[in-house]
Design an enzyme around this catalytic site. Structure first.
Site, PDB file in Angstrom:
ATOM      1  N   GLU A  83       0.816  -1.210   0.000  1.00 47.34           N
ATOM      2  CA  GLU A  83       0.000   0.000   0.000  1.00 47.34           C
ATOM      3  C   GLU A  83       0.858   1.271   0.000  1.00 47.34           C
ATOM      4  OE1 GLU A  83      -3.522  -2.000   2.782  1.00 47.34           O
ATOM      5  OE2 GLU A  83      -1.960  -0.734   3.672  1.00 47.34           O
ATOM      6  N   ARG A 100       2.595   7.793   0.424  1.00 48.91           N
ATOM      7  CA  ARG A 100       3.606   8.840   0.409  1.00 48.91           C
ATOM      8  C   ARG A 100       4.616   8.637  -0.723  1.00 48.91           C
ATOM      9  NH1 ARG A 100       5.808  11.217   5.227  1.00 48.91           N
ATOM     10  NH2 ARG A 100       4.793   9.510   6.345  1.00 48.91           N
ATOM     11  N   CYS A 117      -1.643  32.558  14.234  1.00 48.08           N
ATOM     12  CA  CYS A 117      -1.398  33.177  15.534  1.00 48.08           C
ATOM     13  C   CYS A 117      -0.901  32.118  16.519  1.00 48.08           C
ATOM     14  CB  CYS A 117      -2.676  33.840  16.038  1.00 48.08           C
ATOM     15  SG  CYS A 117      -2.409  34.934  17.429  1.00 48.08           S
TER      16      CYS A 117
END
Length: 433
Positions: free
Chosen positions: A288, A291, A359
């Protein structure tokens, strides 16, 4: 600087897929996710054409959690790979793109009743069960519908892969799968094998992600096939062995991924040798990659807003993105390579920390970027962002998610539109009690 796929430098500018990043920024704005379509197709073929063996049936399944859109599902279909999904949303995307349900593998450690019903109703080819509770939920659905379902059980061989602790998935305390060292796991396999509503095919493991050591996979093969042999002695035939993914890729110059053309063939030969010795054939082997197919195909493009040198001497370069579109640095302490896309051949004079507009003091995209002195309006590119960047993007601070474009042969196309402010409040309600 290492370039990937179709990346090139022309007149001091970074080009991808034959298209200038300057033109891409002008056309689509920034921040911008750029995916090199030819590189993705090349990587799918690398796995498909090298994961073959004369004595073993094989299958390559794209792990869609790395990067999933309708356009990506279409690409995987065209390249004749199967598809791994881990949620109802990923399944919906695949089906909406016309991906064949029978070539879908549904993963996950806590699939909801709704998701399991959806998978069965849609005709999903294989469901990878994680535990006994999930098996019971699925059994109830199948009995009610009088339907038989192909299933595989995820097990944990306890292999220690050298990777980040958050993406190492087969330690004995992992949330995924059931230990091969537990008698309860054998009992569940016996139940699955005997139950008429299940077409029990075999077992699955996944030892982690971003792994560079071939030995980890060879060890997993030995443990898993040893377990297959033990099950055979108990009268249970395992017909499919899914070895998962986790194949590492290059993010920096120092990274040394495996040479997949050699590794895949060696891995299958290792499986074949042990299987023949233990009389375990016929056996189908599945992997599988996720990436490894998309990471290096992705580049994120930003515009520089300015620089700052703190009283302590730290140099920052500000860009118009943030951790909302690039979470892996703060989440995994991941490292990346950055460049000024419109000044590729200028001398790299300083080391900067690339930070965004969220932030948060932890809003860091690249901790150490060797760059020419940036100027306001320069384009900054971060390489190898094709995996887990768009997938993990959020609206933190009510920031809009960037668009995704594919580039190929001098052309570009939008596959995900840039979010609007209206998109951000689309589901908000102001009803009275």
């Amino acid at each position: 600087m290492r370039l990937y796929g179709t990346q090139s430098i022309i007149n001091n500018h970074l080009h991808i897929g034959g298209v200038s990043t300057k033109d891409l920024a002008r056309t689509y704005g920034t921040p911008l996710y750029i995916m090199d379509e030819e590189e993705m197709r090349s990587r799918t073929r690398l796995f498909r054409e090298n994961f073959i063996h004369e004595r073993i049936e094989t299958e390559v399944i794209y792990a869609s959690k790395a990067f999933m859109t309708k356009a990506m599902a279409k690409l995987i279909k065209e390249e004749n790979l199967s598809l791994d999904v881990v949620s109802g949303g990923e399944l919906f995307t695949a089906l909406a793109a016309g991906f064949p349900a029978e070539k879908i593998f549904f993963h996950g450690n806590n699939k909801s009743l709704e998701e399991l019903v959806y998978a069965v109703h849609s005709g999903v080819g294989t469901i990878i069960l994680d535990n006994e509770d999930e098996a019971e939920r699925l059994r109830g659905i199948l009995e009610e519908r009088e339907k038989k379902q192909r299933v595989i059980l995820r097990v944990n061989p306890g292999i220690e892969a050298h990777t980040h602790e958050y993406i190492s998935t087969t330690k004995n305390d992992s949330k995924f799968g059931l230990s091969i060292f537990s008698a309860d796991t054998v009992d569940l396999i016996k139940t699955l094998d005997a139950d008429p509503v299940f077409d029990f095919r075999g077992i699955h493991c996944h030892i982690g992600s971003q792994i560079f050591e071939e030995e980890s996979y060879f060890k997993a093969v030995e443990e898993m096939l040893g377990y297959v042999g033990n099950l055979k002695e108990k009268g249970i035939a395992i017909r499919e062995l899914n070895l998962g993914g986790g194949f590492g890729v290059s993010y920096e110059e120092k990274d040394t991924p495996m040479v997949y053309e050699n590794f895949l063939k060696a891995l299958l030969e290792h499986v074949a040798g042990i299987s023949e010795q233990m009389d375990l054939l016929p056996l189908k082997v599945l992997i599988e990659p996720g990436r490894a197919i998309v990471a290096n195909a992705g580049t994120t493009l930003y515009e520089v807003g300015g620089t700052k040198t703190t009283y302590g001497g730290k140099k920052y370069v500000f860009v118009d993105g943030s951790m909302a579109d690039h979470i892996r640095t703060v989440l995994y302490d991941a490292t990346y390579t950055a460049c000024l896309a419109d000044r590729m051949e200028d001398p790299q004079e300083e080391v900067y920390t690339v930070t965004g507009k969220a932030c948060e003091s932890g809003d860091i995209l690249v901790r150490e970027a060797h760059l020419p002195v940036p100027e306001k309006g320069n384009l900054l590119a971060v390489f190898s962002t094709g995996a887990y960047h768009y997938s993990m993007a959020s609206n933190y601070n009510r920031l809009r998610k960037p668009p995704v474009i594919f580039v190929r042969s001098g052309k570009s196309k939008v596959v995900v539109k840039r979010e609007t402010y209206e998109d951000l409040i689309r589901n908000d309600q102001m009803e009275e009690y």
